[in-house]
Design a protein around this motif. Structure first.
Motif, PDB file in Angstrom:
ATOM      1  N   ASP A 167     -21.986 -12.250 -16.781  1.00  0.00           N
ATOM      2  CA  ASP A 167     -22.836 -11.985 -17.830  1.00  0.00           C
ATOM      3  C   ASP A 167     -23.590 -13.174 -18.267  1.00  0.00           C
ATOM      4  O   ASP A 167     -24.525 -13.183 -18.820  1.00  0.00           O
ATOM      5  CB  ASP A 167     -22.150 -11.476 -19.067  1.00  0.00           C
ATOM      6  CG  ASP A 167     -21.762 -10.177 -19.087  1.00  0.00           C
ATOM      7  OD1 ASP A 167     -22.023  -9.538 -18.066  1.00  0.00           O
ATOM      8  OD2 ASP A 167     -20.721  -9.688 -19.668  1.00  0.00           O
ATOM      9  N   LYS A 186     -27.149 -14.214 -18.028  1.00  0.00           N
ATOM     10  CA  LYS A 186     -28.375 -13.399 -19.130  1.00  0.00           C
ATOM     11  C   LYS A 186     -28.384 -14.320 -20.037  1.00  0.00           C
ATOM     12  O   LYS A 186     -29.354 -13.864 -20.931  1.00  0.00           O
ATOM     13  CB  LYS A 186     -27.552 -11.913 -19.386  1.00  0.00           C
ATOM     14  CG  LYS A 186     -27.349 -11.004 -18.041  1.00  0.00           C
ATOM     15  CD  LYS A 186     -26.847  -9.729 -18.862  1.00  0.00           C
ATOM     16  CE  LYS A 186     -26.249  -8.875 -17.760  1.00  0.00           C
ATOM     17  NZ  LYS A 186     -25.500  -7.789 -18.348  1.00  0.00           N
ATOM     18  N   GLU A 244     -25.345  -9.623 -29.278  1.00  0.00           N
ATOM     19  CA  GLU A 244     -25.445  -8.938 -28.039  1.00  0.00           C
ATOM     20  C   GLU A 244     -26.171  -9.804 -26.922  1.00  0.00           C
ATOM     21  O   GLU A 244     -27.080 -10.237 -27.167  1.00  0.00           O
ATOM     22  CB  GLU A 244     -26.344  -7.584 -28.247  1.00  0.00           C
ATOM     23  CG  GLU A 244     -26.094  -6.785 -27.273  1.00  0.00           C
ATOM     24  CD  GLU A 244     -26.918  -5.548 -27.244  1.00  0.00           C
ATOM     25  OE1 GLU A 244     -27.086  -4.584 -26.380  1.00  0.00           O
ATOM     26  OE2 GLU A 244     -27.407  -5.255 -28.413  1.00  0.00           O
ATOM     27  N   ALA A 253     -27.970  -9.408 -24.006  1.00  0.00           N
ATOM     28  CA  ALA A 253     -28.677  -8.711 -23.307  1.00  0.00           C
ATOM     29  C   ALA A 253     -30.003  -9.238 -23.014  1.00  0.00           C
ATOM     30  O   ALA A 253     -30.569 -10.237 -23.933  1.00  0.00           O
ATOM     31  CB  ALA A 253     -29.005  -7.189 -23.967  1.00  0.00           C
ATOM     32  N   THR A 254     -30.848  -8.997 -21.976  1.00  0.00           N
ATOM     33  CA  THR A 254     -32.028  -9.667 -21.693  1.00  0.00           C
ATOM     34  C   THR A 254     -33.072  -8.820 -21.121  1.00  0.00           C
ATOM     35  O   THR A 254     -32.637  -7.904 -20.559  1.00  0.00           O
ATOM     36  CB  THR A 254     -31.641 -10.837 -20.592  1.00  0.00           C
ATOM     37  OG1 THR A 254     -32.863 -11.668 -20.566  1.00  0.00           O
ATOM     38  CG2 THR A 254     -31.258 -10.542 -19.367  1.00  0.00           C
ATOM     39  N   ASN A 255     -34.320  -9.094 -21.449  1.00  0.00           N
ATOM     40  CA  ASN A 255     -35.421  -8.543 -20.652  1.00  0.00           C
ATOM     41  C   ASN A 255     -36.066  -9.095 -19.595  1.00  0.00           C
ATOM     42  O   ASN A 255     -37.161  -8.744 -19.121  1.00  0.00           O
ATOM     43  CB  ASN A 255     -36.426  -8.136 -21.840  1.00  0.00           C
ATOM     44  CG  ASN A 255     -35.888  -7.179 -22.988  1.00  0.00           C
ATOM     45  OD1 ASN A 255     -35.190  -6.207 -22.492  1.00  0.00           O
ATOM     46  ND2 ASN A 255     -36.212  -7.176 -24.117  1.00  0.00           N
TER      47      ASN A 255
END
Length: 253
Positions: free
Chosen positions: A93, A96, A215, A217-219
């Motif tokens: 992870d 990210k 959290e 998370a990535t765009n």
């Protein structure tokens, strides 16, 4: 006296020649020497100096990343940090993770630890983002002093001399605050062997991003990583007239 949080990042050592992976998905990191980000070393040194001058009550080093990041944390402890916090992020992870995630983590830890000052390096030498200090200050709504080349702390007022394009700028911040360390802030000390041994016994707390409500998370999607183009060879000219002629041939004048 304020508790100081210092962010430390594990990066490919500055002396290593970076190689791009054959599939162009990133750079080669396996089997490559890693060390603490040089600007973070400066941040750790400044935090320790503040404690030595009785301006800080405790120096807490923080790192985000996989298990290997503990080596970087132990380096900070060997330099003189009192304890460490390792926000563990699995290696799968970790790609990210960006400045936004690290800033959220630092902001949550600052509240949890009741810190009065956060010091980080102005940028990491792997991504050169230069965003973490600014974002952290925004999340906390704290004043910020970026690119610091000098710090002076008196009571709850922090004077920061910062390097800008036009020279030097002096600003005054009210604590709590966020500071990013520039190259000329100080000269980091070497960790001595006795301090390296002591560092092994210092406390390191382990947390996960979810423990702090963050959290991962990535765009952002990396499409391709490539080597910079090879520069064309230069040429020598004998005089100004020849220089102008060559520039005209190249369509530059």
């Amino acid at each position: 006296m304020a508790r100081v949080l210092v962010g430390v990042k594990r990066v490919v050592d500055y002396a290593v020649k970076i190689r791009v992976k054959p599939d162009k998905s990133g750079v080669v990191t396996d089997g490559v020497k890693h060390s603490m980000n040089p600007f973070d070393e400066i941040a750790v040194e400044e935090a320790i100096r503040l404690k030595e001058k009785k301006f800080a009550s405790e120096v807490v080093a923080v790192t985000c990343g996989p298990t290997q990041n503990q080596e970087t944390l132990r380096t900070a402890l060997a330099m003189g940090a009192d304890r460490g916090i390792h926000v563990e992020i699995p290696a799968a992870d970790y790609p990210k993770v960006g400045p936004l995630h690290v800033s959220k983590i630092l902001a949550k830890l600052a509240q949890k630890e009741e810190a009065g000052l956060i010091i980080v390096g102005k940028q990491a030498i792997d991504d050169d983002c230069n965003q973490t200090a600014q974002m952290t200050a925004s999340f906390l709504d704290w004043p910020q002093g970026t690119f610091a080349s000098e710090l002076k702390l008196e009571g709850d007022k922090l004077t920061v001399v910062r390097e800008i394009d036009g020279g030097l700028e002096t600003i005054e911040l009210k604590m709590p605050a966020v500071v990013s360390a520039d190259l000329r802030l100080n000269e980091p000390r070497y960790a001595t062997l006795p301090n390296i041994m002591k560092a092994k016994k210092k406390k390191v707390d382990k947390l996960s991003p979810s423990d702090l409500g963050v959290e991962i998370a990535t765009n952002i999607e990396v499409l391709e990583v490539s080597d910079p183009p090879v520069r064309d060879a230069g040429m020598k000219v004998e005089n100004t007239e020849e220089l102008i002629s060559k520039l005209k041939e190249a369509g530059l004048v």
